[in-house]
Design an enzyme around this catalytic site. Sequence first.
Site, PDB file in Angstrom:
ATOM      1  N   ASP A  97     -69.944  53.557  65.464  1.00  0.00           N
ATOM      2  CA  ASP A  97     -68.571  53.678  65.944  1.00  0.00           C
ATOM      3  C   ASP A  97     -67.766  52.559  65.292  1.00  0.00           C
ATOM      4  O   ASP A  97     -68.321  51.515  64.928  1.00  0.00           O
ATOM      5  CB  ASP A  97     -68.564  53.546  67.469  1.00  0.00           C
ATOM      6  N   ALA A  98     -66.475  52.755  65.158  1.00  0.00           N
ATOM      7  CA  ALA A  98     -65.637  51.735  64.508  1.00  0.00           C
ATOM      8  C   ALA A  98     -64.978  50.800  65.511  1.00  0.00           C
ATOM      9  O   ALA A  98     -65.259  49.594  65.560  1.00  0.00           O
ATOM     10  CB  ALA A  98     -64.581  52.408  63.630  1.00  0.00           C
ATOM     11  N   TYR A  99     -64.096  51.368  66.354  1.00  0.00           N
ATOM     12  CA  TYR A  99     -63.241  50.541  67.207  1.00  0.00           C
ATOM     13  C   TYR A  99     -64.014  49.983  68.396  1.00  0.00           C
ATOM     14  O   TYR A  99     -64.493  50.725  69.259  1.00  0.00           O
ATOM     15  CB  TYR A  99     -62.044  51.356  67.691  1.00  0.00           C
ATOM     16  N   ARG A 128     -55.007  50.083  74.928  1.00  0.00           N
ATOM     17  CA  ARG A 128     -56.335  50.615  74.612  1.00  0.00           C
ATOM     18  C   ARG A 128     -56.810  51.611  75.670  1.00  0.00           C
ATOM     19  O   ARG A 128     -57.389  52.657  75.345  1.00  0.00           O
ATOM     20  CB  ARG A 128     -57.338  49.466  74.486  1.00  0.00           C
ATOM     21  N   SER A 161     -65.941  57.986  63.666  1.00  0.00           N
ATOM     22  CA  SER A 161     -64.887  57.416  64.509  1.00  0.00           C
ATOM     23  C   SER A 161     -63.849  58.459  64.894  1.00  0.00           C
ATOM     24  O   SER A 161     -63.617  59.439  64.171  1.00  0.00           O
ATOM     25  CB  SER A 161     -64.195  56.268  63.762  1.00  0.00           C
ATOM     26  N   ASN A 162     -63.200  58.206  66.022  1.00  0.00           N
ATOM     27  CA  ASN A 162     -62.029  58.980  66.421  1.00  0.00           C
ATOM     28  C   ASN A 162     -60.839  58.724  65.512  1.00  0.00           C
ATOM     29  O   ASN A 162     -59.865  59.484  65.522  1.00  0.00           O
ATOM     30  CB  ASN A 162     -61.630  58.632  67.859  1.00  0.00           C
TER      31      ASN A 162
END
Length: 243
Positions: free
Chosen positions: A9-11, A40, A115-116
């Site tokens: 995942d990125a964030y 967020r 990622s989203n």
Amino acid sequence: MTIKAVVFDAYGTLYDIQSVAEVTEDAFPGYGEIITQVWRIKQLEYTWLRSLMQRYQDFTAVTRDSLAYTLRVLGLAYESEAFERVIEKYLHLDLYPDATSALAALKPRKLAILSNGSPDMLNALVRNSGLDRLLDATISVDAKKIFKPSPEAYLLIGEVLGTAPSETLFVSSNPWDVAGAKSFGLNVAWIERVTPEAMALACVENELMAPLTMFKAIRTQMDELGFAPDHRVRALSELPMIA
């Protein structure tokens, strides 16, 4: 079975989403922390709502809409320049200090992000942080037009990398993402950066709960969804020992 690919995942996992706090505070003095946390929370909420409503808009739109919501409910007037300066930070989020070395240590396995984030956001972020030199793929859910934790999103890993779920280790610090990936059938490692003990202490030590503490209580603890990670680690640097 041997792990052939490690997908991140990125964030919040490779990139520190809290690193937007400096720019939000600079743009809106005295409101930086509350903006950062509400932004967020609403950003994630909008991904889930849009998936359920079947009204997909990409993560760029979601990120802008959730910031607009945050500033409106806090009663903050703003010029477009300030808004764009805050949004721009999402293309320059700080990497966690151990991210680059952890990825390098995981080679020669295939390494990727799922990622989203929208393709433009992710590609800029990966390039700006230098991770493009280590990653084999940067995968956006935009290809499926639905956000994680939909199973459709995790299907992209096999489609892009050609690996089976049993051959893939998925890594996330987001409990909802951990549950979604495990439900799909991936091997999953959870980066547990905030322990329940630390949460309890933070609540006891403060008469009023700070926005960051509330965010951690809502978004950093493992959810009761019936799916547990295969591995719990405290930092990215521990991944080479389990992959």
